[in-house]
Design a protein around this motif. Sequence first.
Motif, PDB file in Angstrom:
ATOM      1  N   LYS A  47      -2.204  18.269 -33.017  1.00 34.52           N
ATOM      2  CA  LYS A  47      -2.959  17.447 -33.996  1.00 34.52           C
ATOM      3  C   LYS A  47      -3.756  16.456 -33.378  1.00 34.52           C
ATOM      4  CE  LYS A  47      -0.151  18.631 -37.964  1.00 34.52           C
ATOM      5  NZ  LYS A  47       1.346  18.765 -38.023  1.00 34.52           N
ATOM      6  N   LYS A  48      -4.734  15.929 -33.952  1.00 31.99           N
ATOM      7  CA  LYS A  48      -5.592  14.961 -33.435  1.00 31.99           C
ATOM      8  C   LYS A  48      -4.907  13.583 -34.389  1.00 31.99           C
ATOM      9  CE  LYS A  48      -9.928  13.263 -32.435  1.00 31.99           C
ATOM     10  NZ  LYS A  48      -9.786  12.479 -31.279  1.00 31.99           N
ATOM     11  N   TYR A  49      -4.456  12.557 -33.492  1.00 26.16           N
ATOM     12  CA  TYR A  49      -4.038  11.310 -33.940  1.00 26.16           C
ATOM     13  C   TYR A  49      -4.888  10.264 -33.433  1.00 26.16           C
ATOM     14  CZ  TYR A  49       0.269  13.751 -35.075  1.00 26.16           C
ATOM     15  OH  TYR A  49       1.145  14.913 -35.471  1.00 26.16           O
ATOM     16  N   SER A  50      -4.879   9.268 -34.258  1.00 31.17           N
ATOM     17  CA  SER A  50      -5.604   7.979 -33.762  1.00 31.17           C
ATOM     18  C   SER A  50      -4.890   7.233 -32.705  1.00 31.17           C
ATOM     19  CB  SER A  50      -6.004   6.746 -34.876  1.00 31.17           C
ATOM     20  OG  SER A  50      -4.846   6.683 -35.296  1.00 31.17           O
ATOM     21  N   ASN A  51      -5.378   6.484 -31.855  1.00 30.06           N
ATOM     22  CA  ASN A  51      -4.809   5.965 -30.732  1.00 30.06           C
ATOM     23  C   ASN A  51      -3.400   5.221 -30.644  1.00 30.06           C
ATOM     24  OD1 ASN A  51      -6.934   6.947 -29.033  1.00 30.06           O
ATOM     25  ND2 ASN A  51      -8.150   5.059 -28.930  1.00 30.06           N
ATOM     26  N   LYS A  52      -3.196   4.291 -31.548  1.00 26.44           N
ATOM     27  CA  LYS A  52      -1.829   3.720 -31.912  1.00 26.44           C
ATOM     28  C   LYS A  52      -0.987   4.567 -32.444  1.00 26.44           C
ATOM     29  CE  LYS A  52      -2.367  -0.800 -30.655  1.00 26.44           C
ATOM     30  NZ  LYS A  52      -1.534  -1.330 -29.843  1.00 26.44           N
ATOM     31  N   ILE A  53      -1.413   5.434 -33.352  1.00 29.57           N
ATOM     32  CA  ILE A  53      -0.504   6.502 -33.999  1.00 29.57           C
ATOM     33  C   ILE A  53       0.015   7.370 -32.966  1.00 29.57           C
ATOM     34  CG2 ILE A  53      -0.507   8.386 -35.636  1.00 29.57           C
ATOM     35  CD1 ILE A  53      -0.754   5.797 -37.153  1.00 29.57           C
ATOM     36  N   PHE A  54      -0.865   7.580 -31.968  1.00 29.02           N
ATOM     37  CA  PHE A  54      -0.392   8.672 -31.028  1.00 29.02           C
ATOM     38  C   PHE A  54       0.577   7.715 -30.130  1.00 29.02           C
ATOM     39  CE2 PHE A  54      -0.402  10.258 -26.581  1.00 29.02           C
ATOM     40  CZ  PHE A  54      -0.313  11.702 -26.844  1.00 29.02           C
ATOM     41  N   GLU A  55       0.338   6.569 -29.814  1.00 28.31           N
ATOM     42  CA  GLU A  55       1.241   5.710 -29.118  1.00 28.31           C
ATOM     43  C   GLU A  55       2.612   5.575 -29.779  1.00 28.31           C
ATOM     44  OE1 GLU A  55       1.122   1.037 -28.499  1.00 28.31           O
ATOM     45  OE2 GLU A  55      -0.370   2.087 -27.323  1.00 28.31           O
ATOM     46  N   VAL A  56       2.703   5.354 -30.769  1.00 32.14           N
ATOM     47  CA  VAL A  56       3.929   5.236 -31.510  1.00 32.14           C
ATOM     48  C   VAL A  56       4.654   6.669 -31.538  1.00 32.14           C
ATOM     49  CG1 VAL A  56       5.048   4.999 -34.065  1.00 32.14           C
ATOM     50  CG2 VAL A  56       3.500   3.388 -33.195  1.00 32.14           C
ATOM     51  N   LEU A  57       3.982   7.660 -31.849  1.00 35.34           N
ATOM     52  CA  LEU A  57       4.547   8.946 -32.013  1.00 35.34           C
ATOM     53  C   LEU A  57       5.061   9.466 -30.491  1.00 35.34           C
ATOM     54  CD1 LEU A  57       2.262  10.977 -34.506  1.00 35.34           C
ATOM     55  CD2 LEU A  57       4.550   9.840 -34.867  1.00 35.34           C
ATOM     56  N   PHE A  58       4.331   9.038 -29.653  1.00 36.15           N
ATOM     57  CA  PHE A  58       4.724   9.405 -28.086  1.00 36.15           C
ATOM     58  C   PHE A  58       5.906   8.931 -27.815  1.00 36.15           C
ATOM     59  CE2 PHE A  58       4.648   9.177 -23.554  1.00 36.15           C
ATOM     60  CZ  PHE A  58       4.447  10.478 -23.259  1.00 36.15           C
ATOM     61  N   MET A  59       6.065   7.648 -28.201  1.00 29.93           N
ATOM     62  CA  MET A  59       7.676   7.019 -27.962  1.00 29.93           C
ATOM     63  C   MET A  59       8.604   7.852 -28.755  1.00 29.93           C
ATOM     64  SD  MET A  59       6.649   3.008 -27.562  1.00 29.93           S
ATOM     65  CE  MET A  59       5.263   2.915 -28.924  1.00 29.93           C
ATOM     66  N   ASN A  71       7.983  16.440 -40.302  1.00 27.08           N
ATOM     67  CA  ASN A  71       7.622  15.932 -41.557  1.00 27.08           C
ATOM     68  C   ASN A  71       6.774  14.546 -41.066  1.00 27.08           C
ATOM     69  OD1 ASN A  71       6.759  15.802 -44.597  1.00 27.08           O
ATOM     70  ND2 ASN A  71       8.142  14.322 -44.707  1.00 27.08           N
ATOM     71  N   THR A  72       7.509  13.900 -40.188  1.00 21.43           N
ATOM     72  CA  THR A  72       6.856  12.440 -39.755  1.00 21.43           C
ATOM     73  C   THR A  72       5.621  12.751 -39.166  1.00 21.43           C
ATOM     74  OG1 THR A  72       9.198  11.567 -39.406  1.00 21.43           O
ATOM     75  CG2 THR A  72       7.421  10.832 -38.046  1.00 21.43           C
ATOM     76  N   LEU A  73       5.648  13.710 -38.484  1.00 26.29           N
ATOM     77  CA  LEU A  73       4.202  14.133 -37.662  1.00 26.29           C
ATOM     78  C   LEU A  73       3.171  14.556 -38.591  1.00 26.29           C
ATOM     79  CD1 LEU A  73       5.720  16.148 -34.481  1.00 26.29           C
ATOM     80  CD2 LEU A  73       4.870  13.764 -34.527  1.00 26.29           C
ATOM     81  N   ASN A  74       3.525  15.107 -39.625  1.00 32.64           N
ATOM     82  CA  ASN A  74       2.563  15.482 -40.751  1.00 32.64           C
ATOM     83  C   ASN A  74       1.997  14.255 -41.232  1.00 32.64           C
ATOM     84  OD1 ASN A  74       2.664  18.382 -39.815  1.00 32.64           O
ATOM     85  ND2 ASN A  74       4.256  18.820 -41.542  1.00 32.64           N
ATOM     86  N   LEU A  75       2.987  13.663 -41.764  1.00 31.74           N
ATOM     87  CA  LEU A  75       2.512  12.380 -42.685  1.00 31.74           C
ATOM     88  C   LEU A  75       1.774  11.559 -41.677  1.00 31.74           C
ATOM     89  CD1 LEU A  75       6.126  11.604 -44.216  1.00 31.74           C
ATOM     90  CD2 LEU A  75       3.921  12.183 -45.321  1.00 31.74           C
ATOM     91  N   PHE A  76       1.865  11.143 -40.326  1.00 30.39           N
ATOM     92  CA  PHE A  76       1.032  10.608 -39.370  1.00 30.39           C
ATOM     93  C   PHE A  76      -0.200  11.197 -39.296  1.00 30.39           C
ATOM     94  CE2 PHE A  76       4.968   7.741 -38.222  1.00 30.39           C
ATOM     95  CZ  PHE A  76       4.299   6.344 -38.273  1.00 30.39           C
ATOM     96  N   SER A  77      -0.340  12.440 -39.045  1.00 30.33           N
ATOM     97  CA  SER A  77      -1.609  12.988 -39.134  1.00 30.33           C
ATOM     98  C   SER A  77      -2.544  12.779 -40.324  1.00 30.33           C
ATOM     99  CB  SER A  77      -1.462  14.499 -38.923  1.00 30.33           C
ATOM    100  OG  SER A  77      -1.187  15.194 -40.402  1.00 30.33           O
ATOM    101  N   GLU A  78      -2.182  12.200 -41.283  1.00 26.96           N
ATOM    102  CA  GLU A  78      -2.754  11.817 -42.620  1.00 26.96           C
ATOM    103  C   GLU A  78      -3.384  10.097 -42.536  1.00 26.96           C
ATOM    104  OE1 GLU A  78      -0.699  13.188 -45.879  1.00 26.96           O
ATOM    105  OE2 GLU A  78      -0.585  15.351 -45.148  1.00 26.96           O
ATOM    106  N   VAL A  79      -2.850   9.755 -41.646  1.00 22.29           N
ATOM    107  CA  VAL A  79      -3.438   8.061 -41.628  1.00 22.29           C
ATOM    108  C   VAL A  79      -3.771   7.886 -40.319  1.00 22.29           C
ATOM    109  CG1 VAL A  79      -1.436   7.391 -43.052  1.00 22.29           C
ATOM    110  CG2 VAL A  79      -0.918   7.345 -40.585  1.00 22.29           C
ATOM    111  N   ASP A  80      -4.666   6.647 -40.225  1.00 21.95           N
ATOM    112  CA  ASP A  80      -5.051   6.218 -38.972  1.00 21.95           C
ATOM    113  C   ASP A  80      -4.533   4.782 -38.623  1.00 21.95           C
ATOM    114  OD1 ASP A  80      -6.320   4.087 -40.440  1.00 21.95           O
ATOM    115  OD2 ASP A  80      -8.028   5.161 -40.688  1.00 21.95           O
ATOM    116  N   ASP A  81      -4.914   4.191 -37.398  1.00 19.78           N
ATOM    117  CA  ASP A  81      -4.219   3.040 -36.952  1.00 19.78           C
ATOM    118  C   ASP A  81      -4.037   1.832 -37.897  1.00 19.78           C
ATOM    119  OD1 ASP A  81      -4.120   4.282 -34.581  1.00 19.78           O
ATOM    120  OD2 ASP A  81      -5.687   3.407 -33.577  1.00 19.78           O
ATOM    121  N   GLU A  82      -5.303   1.776 -38.743  1.00 22.20           N
ATOM    122  CA  GLU A  82      -5.308   0.761 -39.689  1.00 22.20           C
ATOM    123  C   GLU A  82      -4.132   0.724 -40.476  1.00 22.20           C
ATOM    124  OE1 GLU A  82      -8.460  -0.115 -42.980  1.00 22.20           O
ATOM    125  OE2 GLU A  82      -9.618   0.070 -41.169  1.00 22.20           O
TER     126      GLU A  82
END
Length: 172
Positions: free
Chosen positions: A7-19, A114-125
């Motif tokens: 999925k495509k995540y914004s930069n900060k979201i990706f950082e959180v999810l990567f950790m 479900n966490t990954l799906n929820l985060f895919s719907e939001v952005d860094d803001e």
Amino acid sequence: MKKLYDKKYSNKIFEVLFMLEDVGQRMMNSVKDLSIRELDYAPNPSINSIGVVLVHISSLEYYYQLYTFSNKGFHPKKHKLWTIALEMDKTARQEFKEESIEFYLEIYNNVRSNTLNLFSEVDDEWLENFSINSHKNNYFEWLHVMEHQSQHLGQIYLLKRLYNYQCKTDSI
């Protein structure tokens, strides 16, 4: 971690999810081959087993999904088992035993998916938003989820060592 690249995540979201995914992968690698006996082991009756710790980790992540994405918490009746797992008390130690690793990992993987799906719907803001009655933003809250899982990973490592030590001394 492959799921993150699907999925495509914004930069900060990706950082959180990567950790989150890094800690989650280390946890799954450390427990994937455990027997029911190992999952249920507790050095004394007031200490939680690895099985209880695993379902607790899932419960906390699910709680933060509700809290940060919906401004809700656990409903006492609707989320009874989740609440038991979250509290990690005697009831949890009685409720979560004699289950295979597949049982615990299925719960964990469903929550994480479900966490990954929820985060895919939001952005860094979104990370800068605050949940109701909180002085911490969503970024802080999800770093707490990662930190929480990491701390329990240390507990899992310790319980595995204690189990192995006890098995060696019991066979002498």
